[in-house]
Structure formats: C-alpha cells, structure tokens
Design a protein around this motif. Structure first.
Motif, short mmCIF file in Angstrom:
data_model
loop_
_atom_site.label_atom_id
_atom_site.label_comp_id
_atom_site.label_asym_id
_atom_site.label_seq_id
_atom_site.Cartn_x
_atom_site.Cartn_y
_atom_site.Cartn_z
N UNK A 24 24.27 33.95 23.90
CA UNK A 24 25.02 33.57 25.10
C UNK A 24 26.10 32.58 24.71
N UNK A 25 27.28 32.78 25.23
CA UNK A 25 28.38 31.84 25.04
C UNK A 25 28.54 31.04 26.34
N UNK A 26 28.33 29.75 26.25
CA UNK A 26 28.33 28.90 27.44
C UNK A 26 29.52 27.95 27.44
N UNK A 27 30.32 28.03 28.49
CA UNK A 27 31.40 27.08 28.71
C UNK A 27 30.97 26.11 29.82
N UNK A 28 30.95 24.84 29.50
CA UNK A 28 30.63 23.81 30.50
C UNK A 28 31.90 23.03 30.78
N UNK A 29 32.39 23.12 32.01
CA UNK A 29 33.53 22.31 32.43
C UNK A 29 32.98 21.01 32.98
N UNK A 30 33.16 19.95 32.22
CA UNK A 30 32.61 18.66 32.58
C UNK A 30 31.99 18.00 31.37
N UNK A 64 28.03 26.85 22.59
CA UNK A 64 28.49 26.05 23.72
C UNK A 64 29.83 25.38 23.47
N UNK A 65 30.69 25.46 24.49
CA UNK A 65 31.97 24.75 24.50
C UNK A 65 31.98 23.82 25.69
N UNK A 66 32.25 22.54 25.46
CA UNK A 66 32.37 21.55 26.53
C UNK A 66 33.84 21.21 26.70
N UNK A 67 34.32 21.29 27.94
CA UNK A 67 35.73 21.00 28.22
C UNK A 67 35.83 20.02 29.38
N UNK A 68 36.77 19.09 29.26
CA UNK A 68 36.99 18.10 30.32
C UNK A 68 38.42 17.58 30.18
N UNK A 69 38.97 17.16 31.29
CA UNK A 69 40.33 16.63 31.24
C UNK A 69 40.40 15.19 30.80
N UNK A 70 39.25 14.55 30.59
CA UNK A 70 39.22 13.12 30.22
C UNK A 70 38.89 12.97 28.73
N UNK A 71 39.86 12.60 27.91
CA UNK A 71 39.63 12.49 26.47
C UNK A 71 38.52 11.50 26.10
N UNK A 72 38.33 10.48 26.91
CA UNK A 72 37.30 9.49 26.59
C UNK A 72 35.90 10.06 26.74
N UNK A 73 35.76 11.08 27.57
CA UNK A 73 34.45 11.70 27.79
C UNK A 73 34.24 12.93 26.89
N UNK A 75 30.99 21.62 36.39
CA UNK A 75 30.29 20.40 36.80
C UNK A 75 31.07 19.15 36.37
N UNK A 76 32.36 19.16 36.66
CA UNK A 76 33.19 18.00 36.30
C UNK A 76 33.06 16.88 37.34
N UNK A 77 32.56 17.22 38.54
CA UNK A 77 32.56 16.29 39.69
C UNK A 77 33.98 15.93 40.11
N UNK A 78 34.91 16.77 39.69
CA UNK A 78 36.31 16.65 40.10
C UNK A 78 36.67 17.95 40.81
N UNK A 79 36.80 17.89 42.12
CA UNK A 79 36.99 19.10 42.92
C UNK A 79 38.20 19.91 42.45
N UNK A 80 39.31 19.24 42.23
CA UNK A 80 40.54 19.96 41.86
C UNK A 80 40.43 20.61 40.49
N UNK A 137 28.58 29.27 37.45
CA UNK A 137 27.81 28.39 38.32
C UNK A 137 28.66 27.21 38.77
N UNK A 138 28.56 26.89 40.03
CA UNK A 138 29.33 25.77 40.58
C UNK A 138 28.34 24.72 41.07
N UNK A 139 28.36 23.56 40.42
CA UNK A 139 27.45 22.48 40.80
C UNK A 139 27.88 21.89 42.13
N UNK A 140 26.91 21.55 42.95
CA UNK A 140 27.23 20.92 44.22
C UNK A 140 26.76 21.75 45.40
#
Length: 376
Positions: free
Chosen positions: A206-212, A231-240, A275-280, A298-301
């Motif tokens: 399985x190839x899993x992309x986690x946004x967050x 697994x690939x983890x992606x987020x718009x915040x470089x610090x995270x 699951x970024x907790x960022x709606x946009x 899957x959409x968390x929330x």
C-alpha cells in the motif's frame, strides 16, 4: 508484501554468507488453515526462520524436513493432515482442521532460476507480480518442479519450463491471474505427469499519502511502517514536515497542495488521509486528488466538514461522480470508540486495509463463510 520483502532481505544476507537455505511455500489447502496458499517462509541450514507458513504449529517439523531437502538437494512436498490423529497434534494449538500441502525448495545461489533472486528485482517497487509454483499432488515422491515462473506487468521475468505446451498454458493462466488480481490453482498434464500449479498473485505494498505533519500523524506513520506500507508525509509547514519527526516515513515533504502529486504517482494501491487540521489545505488536496481515482481518501474530522468541502467543490463547477464519492471516507476510520491519537490511527489503518481488500470490516464471528476466500 512486507513478509515477502523480509524474506528477500534475509536471503540476500545468507546468500552473501554462503549459508544454505530453502523456501517453504504453502501450495494447497483443503479445509481450514492459519495461512493461505502463497504464504512463504525462508529456512536456513542453521535453523533460522523468516516468514511463516502457519501460526507456529508446523514450523518446527517443516524446519527438519527442509534441512533434509537441503541435504538431498531436491524439492520436497510435505503434507500435514490436522484431521488425522497422527498429525492432529501439529494443529492442536490452533484448532486447525484441514490438509496443508507445503513445498520445500532448496535455493541454489547460482541456479538458472532462483525465485528469491528474481523477487529481489521487484521487491520495494510498485510492481504487481504472479509467481507460479508447480507440484505433483498425486505422487509426493515424484520430482517436484517447484517455482518456475515470475510474471509482472512488464512481462515475463524468467521461466524454467522446458515443455513448450505446458509453458504456453501456464503463461496464459498466469496472465489471467495478473489481470484479475487473484490467486488460482490449475491442473496440467506434462510428460505423463499430472501437475498442479499455485498461481499466486502478489500486489505491491500500500502506498499511503498523509497530508498533515502534526503529532497525531506520528502513530499513523508508525503503524503503516509495521505493515510495510510506503508512506509519504506532506505538509505546508516546513517546521513540521521534517524527516526527524517521521523517521519511519519513506519521504517527508514541505509542499503546497498542488505540488504534492509531483512527488508520487497514484496507482490502484494508493490511499490518502487528509489530516492537516487546516481546512483550506485539505480542501485543496481533495480537489487535486479527486480526478486521480485514489482507492481510499480519508478525511479526518466530523461529517459536516466533508459535506462542506464537497459542497464548495461543486459550487465551483466540479462534478463529483457516485464512484468518486464512494472512494471518499469521512469521518475517516472505523467505529472503535477511538479517543487518543494511537486509537484514531488504528481506526484509520484498519479502514484502509478493509477498503484495499474489499472487506466488510465486520466482526469475524458474524461472517457466515470461511475467513479467507478460496482460490478459483
């Protein structure tokens, strides 16, 4: 897939050390058993085991017989009848009630056809494969051809079938199994011998992309790693989005939603969790992923969050088909009364596995048929 990759990795080590080894494969089951046909285990001459062919009740005897097969330098077909009084003690630990046929194949490092060296070529890739193992169920002491063909979407990797008519028939059935993504058990006649073939389909991991990249993503990535998922983890915040926060992930990127798809290719075994907790950010990711036919998104929330996202997408002119909607899961996860990040991760991982296997995710005690589906 992870078990098979573990076997390949361990064989690479014993190969370099010059240690003899054998491959044990469950080739046929009548009745019930802990493992299905296609389950494999690597056995070394020193008694080391990688993988499993049962819940532990058959491994000890299989080890002894594999060492004999290595000494005799020939494949050996072993049958365990846990319905028979003499063999029942082998299955008593699990309450097995079936006949299990296991093929033991000595592995020859410099052989023209070595199944594990071939599997090494596709291990860790996005390749679905079919491996064919031939054996004689009628006469266990007859020559056992063993693993003889490996097929992928890129063609025939190798084969060692001398009978041209048999090869043609086996290739046809292997291609059907690859196209249909299923196991098969077929019978053939060759040189006066009746042979049975286990045609084992092996999907990629399985190839899993986690946004967050928040803290609640960490247990999800750890569980995916245990299962051997890529697994690939992606987020718009470089610090995270840093590798130090997610050492088990295959890659971690800091990227905007429209940039994420350039880092991986969606296939039939791709799952995504937003699951970024960022709606946009989640909305932009869902919009980008919608045309990609992702098997599971899957959409968390809460459900209202997903309803709002879909409504806003449709308001911009995006048409969401029933097929696309069916592949979107929100709220993500099974109903496990999950509260902590670990429990939520377990809930989501379980739902992904069920979706990938087209399983109901109902309690097994409610299932009216056998736990495992039968090969055709």
């Amino acid at each position: 897939m992870k078990e098979l990759e573990d076997i390949v990795q361990r064989y690479q080590e014993v190969y370099q050390q010059g240690i003899k080894a054998a491959l044990a494969t469950v080739v046929h089951v009548e009745g019930s058993s802990y493992r299905r046909p296609g389950a494999r285990m690597l056995i070394t001459e020193k008694g080391e085991l990688t993988g499993a062919i049962s819940g532990g009740c058959l491994e000890g005897d299989a080890l002894r017989k594999a060492q004999l097969a290595m000494m005799q330098d020939r494949p050996m077909l072993v049958t365990y009848d846990t319905m028979d009084e003499d063999d029942a003690k082998l299955g008593v630990g699990l309450g097995c009630n079936g006949i299990i046929h296991i093929l033991l194949e000595p592995l020859y490092p410099r052989s023209y056809f070595n199944p594990l060296l071939l599997l090494q070529a596709v291990a860790g890739t996005r390749e679905a494969t079919v491996m064919v193992t031939l054996f004689d169920l009628q006469y266990r002491n007859a020559p056992q051809p063993g693993t003889c063909l490996l097929l992928s979407n890129h063609g025939l990797f190798e084969q060692c079938i001398a009978d041209s008519d048999l090869l043609l028939a086996v290739k046809h059935d292997a291609q059907q199994a690859l196209d249909g993504k299923h196991h098969a058990l077929k019978n053939y006649h060759s040189g006066g011998q009746q042979l049975t073939a286990l045609i084992a389909f092996q999907p990629p991991a399985v190839q899993l992309l986690v946004a967050g990249a928040g803290n609640d993503v960490m247990p999800l990535v750890k569980m995916a790693a245990i299962l051997g998922w890529q697994t690939l983890v992606a987020d718009g915040r470089p610090a995270y989005a840093t590798a130090s926060r997610f050492p088990e992930a295959g890659s971690v990127i800091a990227a905007k939603p429209h940039e994420v798809l350039s880092h991986f290719t969606v296939d039939a075994y791709t799952a995504v969790v937003l699951m970024t907790h960022n709606y946009n950010y989640d909305l932009a990711m869902l919009t980008t992923l919608l045309p990609q036919a992702v098997r599971y998104t899957g959409v968390l929330g809460p459900a209202k969050k997903l309803e709002r996202m879909l409504s806003e997408m449709e308001a911009t002119g995006i048409r969401i088909t029933p097929e696309q909607r069916e592949r979107i899961y929100g709220p993500a996860g099974l109903d496990l009364d999950a509260e902590t990040a670990d429990e939520i991760a377990l809930s989501i991982i379980s739902e992904i596995r069920a979706a990938m296997g087209n399983a109901s995710a109902q309690p097994l005690r409610n299932k009216k048929t056998s736990i495992h589906s039968k090969s055709d």
